[in-house]
Design an enzyme around this catalytic site. Structure first.
Site, PDB file in Angstrom:
ATOM      1  NE  ARG A 127     -41.131  37.775  23.728  1.00 51.51           N
ATOM      2  CZ  ARG A 127     -40.321  38.819  23.845  1.00 51.51           C
ATOM      3  NH1 ARG A 127     -40.029  39.296  25.048  1.00 51.51           N
ATOM      4  NH2 ARG A 127     -39.792  39.381  22.792  1.00 51.51           N
ATOM      5  NE  ARG A 161     -41.682  40.614  19.395  1.00 51.17           N
ATOM      6  CZ  ARG A 161     -40.754  41.386  19.942  1.00 51.17           C
ATOM      7  NH1 ARG A 161     -41.011  41.971  21.102  1.00 51.17           N
ATOM      8  NH2 ARG A 161     -39.601  41.569  19.365  1.00 51.17           N
ATOM      9  NE  ARG A 172     -35.799  39.816  18.559  1.00 49.72           N
ATOM     10  CZ  ARG A 172     -36.771  39.320  19.321  1.00 49.72           C
ATOM     11  NH1 ARG A 172     -37.236  38.105  19.087  1.00 49.72           N
ATOM     12  NH2 ARG A 172     -37.279  40.027  20.285  1.00 49.72           N
TER      13      ARG A 172
HETATM   14  P1  AMP Z   1     -38.409  44.888  20.143  1.00 55.47           P
HETATM   15  O1  AMP Z   1     -39.898  44.790  20.207  1.00 55.47           O
HETATM   16  O2  AMP Z   1     -37.863  46.035  20.934  1.00 55.47           O
HETATM   17  O3  AMP Z   1     -37.731  43.575  20.479  1.00 55.47           O
HETATM   18  O4  AMP Z   1     -38.043  45.211  18.628  1.00 55.47           O
HETATM   19  C1  AMP Z   1     -38.376  44.305  17.585  1.00 55.47           C
HETATM   20  C2  AMP Z   1     -37.577  44.636  16.347  1.00 55.47           C
HETATM   21  O5  AMP Z   1     -37.902  45.964  15.897  1.00 55.47           O
HETATM   22  C3  AMP Z   1     -36.059  44.650  16.512  1.00 55.47           C
HETATM   23  O6  AMP Z   1     -35.482  43.349  16.415  1.00 55.47           O
HETATM   24  C4  AMP Z   1     -35.644  45.565  15.357  1.00 55.47           C
HETATM   25  O7  AMP Z   1     -35.714  44.887  14.125  1.00 55.47           O
HETATM   26  C5  AMP Z   1     -36.756  46.607  15.358  1.00 55.47           C
HETATM   27  N1  AMP Z   1     -36.424  47.759  16.213  1.00 55.47           N
HETATM   28  C6  AMP Z   1     -37.078  48.181  17.338  1.00 55.47           C
HETATM   29  N2  AMP Z   1     -36.510  49.260  17.864  1.00 55.47           N
HETATM   30  C7  AMP Z   1     -35.464  49.554  17.063  1.00 55.47           C
HETATM   31  C8  AMP Z   1     -34.454  50.562  17.087  1.00 55.47           C
HETATM   32  N3  AMP Z   1     -34.406  51.489  18.062  1.00 55.47           N
HETATM   33  N4  AMP Z   1     -33.538  50.559  16.073  1.00 55.47           N
HETATM   34  C9  AMP Z   1     -33.567  49.651  15.099  1.00 55.47           C
HETATM   35  N5  AMP Z   1     -34.466  48.668  15.015  1.00 55.47           N
HETATM   36  C10 AMP Z   1     -35.411  48.615  15.992  1.00 55.47           C
END
Ligand code: AMP
Length: 204
Positions: A127, A161, A172
């Site tokens: 993506r 990203r 993840r």
């Molecule tokens: P995302 O964009 O939702 O995939 O988030 C990217 C990264 O941000 C994740 O892999 C975590 O490292 C961090 N992250 C985002 N939201 C959270 C959360 N609620 N708690 C802990 N880490 C978070």
């Protein structure tokens, strides 16, 4: 109305949150986007979060709980919000309940988005997004109609990203199944959890 979208990376939480936002006048609160904005702005939170995010681990609960508490107190969240990426641990879920209860508010729906792991890896590693309008594309499934030009705004630069690599996606997914999926029984017991296996094509 307050809604949570729960699902592994690549399940389409961001895409669906944007659609629900447009249709229902709710505000999308994406903690990953907030953290990436903090990194881009060079804040202390951003500096601490970057290596953790790049490794696919979760940023400490206290940081996220404070970030969401501050954000949902803002006036634009008064009519309701869609949480995309929060809560990600049982502790975050409990903290969210406490902060909503303190404001006489509650969660209305928690939607679990289920997608097979092989499809997730494929979606995430291919993506990319337009750097100007954020429109999303994919190397194999959705290239811009004119190569190198965004369909929506005509911009010619795109980004990927830093954590959308084959290596990081494994960490993840492990974080999702190990730390986030245990939230599901918490919401199931409350009777507000719904599971969606595949979204209808028309809403993709
Ligand atoms: P995302 O964009 O939702 O995939 O988030 C990217 C990264 O941000 C994740 O892999 C975590 O490292 C961090 N992250 C985002 N939201 C959270 C959360 N609620 N708690 C802990 N880490 C978070």
């Amino acid at each position: 109305m307050n809604v949570i979208l729960l699902g592994p990376p690549g399940a389409g939480k961001g895409t669906q949150a944007k659609r629900i936002e447009e249709k229902n006048g709710l505000i999308q609160l994406a903690t990953g986007d907030m953290l990436r904005a903090a990194i881009a702005a060079g804040t202390e939170v951003g500096r601490k979060a970057k290596p953790i995010m790049d490794s696919g681990q979760l940023v400490p609960d206290d940081v996220l709980i404070a970030m969401i508490a501050e954000r949902i107190a803002e006036p634009d969240c008064r009519n309701g919000f869609i949480l995309d990426g929060f809560p990600r641990t049982v502790r975050q879920a409990e903290a969210l309940d406490a902060m909503l209860a303190a404001k006489q508010r509650k969660l209305d729906h928690v939607i679990e988005m289920k997608v097979d792991d092989v499809a997730l890896v494929d979606r995430v590693t291919g993506r990319f997004t337009c750097t100007r309008c954020g429109a999303s594309y994919h190397d194999r499934y959705k290239q811009p109609r004119v190569p190198g030009v965004c369909d929506v705004c005509g911009n010619q630069t795109f980004s990927r990203r830093a954590d959308d690599t084959a290596e990081t996606i494994k960490a993840r997914l492990a974080a999702y199944y190990g730390q986030t999926a245990p939230i599901l029984p918490y919401y199931r017991t409350k009777g507000i959890l719904q599971t969606v296996e595949e979204w209808p094509k028309s809403t993709r």
